[in-house]
Design a protein around this motif. Structure first.
Motif, PDB file in Angstrom:
ATOM      1  N   UNK A  96      70.799  51.527 -24.726  1.00  0.00           N
ATOM      2  CA  UNK A  96      71.145  52.139 -23.770  1.00  0.00           C
ATOM      3  C   UNK A  96      72.497  51.767 -23.541  1.00  0.00           C
ATOM      4  N   UNK A  97      73.462  52.634 -22.796  1.00  0.00           N
ATOM      5  CA  UNK A  97      74.935  52.209 -22.612  1.00  0.00           C
ATOM      6  C   UNK A  97      74.823  50.883 -21.938  1.00  0.00           C
ATOM      7  N   UNK A  98      75.839  49.801 -22.134  1.00  0.00           N
ATOM      8  CA  UNK A  98      75.766  48.564 -21.559  1.00  0.00           C
ATOM      9  C   UNK A  98      75.227  47.400 -22.465  1.00  0.00           C
ATOM     10  N   UNK A  99      74.132  47.808 -23.423  1.00  0.00           N
ATOM     11  CA  UNK A  99      73.379  46.948 -23.964  1.00  0.00           C
ATOM     12  C   UNK A  99      74.205  46.078 -24.988  1.00  0.00           C
ATOM     13  N   UNK A 100      74.140  44.733 -24.949  1.00  0.00           N
ATOM     14  CA  UNK A 100      74.863  43.804 -25.770  1.00  0.00           C
ATOM     15  C   UNK A 100      74.112  43.909 -27.180  1.00  0.00           C
ATOM     16  N   UNK A 101      74.771  44.017 -28.176  1.00  0.00           N
ATOM     17  CA  UNK A 101      74.122  44.422 -29.717  1.00  0.00           C
ATOM     18  C   UNK A 101      74.866  43.248 -30.618  1.00  0.00           C
ATOM     19  N   UNK A 102      73.930  42.839 -31.739  1.00  0.00           N
ATOM     20  CA  UNK A 102      74.769  42.123 -32.970  1.00  0.00           C
ATOM     21  C   UNK A 102      74.795  43.062 -33.818  1.00  0.00           C
TER      22      UNK A 102
END
Length: 133
Positions: free
Chosen positions: A106-112
């Protein structure tokens, strides 16, 4: 002034190898990013990426034997009068083939994000969350 030709050659090779190593490794590696409404924004790159990949994990889903408690209700029998009964449900061990785990982001999710192909492509590996709850 007469300089050592071998020293000059070694210095030139050292400088050249260092530059090539930086070019080969530059843009490679993992970085954190944030999903946006229209793409992916990496923490160390000022532009948003619309062209990126997301990891998918195909495989075999295995579930051990387990039990769950719940409530059943019989509504089709008039003499039950909508009564409910607590019961336990037992599920046998099972395996489901050709399962694919897909990331739902989702928009705003932090990802690697892993950079590949010399930094030209970005692959979202997983969502990351705080380790403090």
């Amino acid at each position: 002034m007469n300089k050592d030709p071998y020293g000059q050659l070694a210095s030139a090779l050292y400088s050249s190898v260092g530059k090539h190593a930086k070019l080969a490794l530059g843009g490679a590696g993992a970085v954190l990013g944030t999903m946006t409404g229209t793409g992916l924004k990496l923490d160390d790159f000022k532009h948003e990426l619309q062209d990126y990949m997301v990891a998918e994990l195909p495989g075999l889903f295995s579930v051990p034997r387990f039990m769950m408690s719940g409530t059943t209700a019989q509504v089709e029998q008039p003499d039950w009068d909508h009564k409910q009964m607590d019961t336990s449900f037992y599920f046998d061990k099972n395996e489901v083939k050709d399962v694919s785990l897909k990331l739902v982001l989702q928009p705003g999710d932090r990802v690697l994000v892993l950079r590949v192909n010399g930094g030209n492509d970005a692959v979202v590996i997983c969502k990351v969350v705080s380790g403090h709850g």
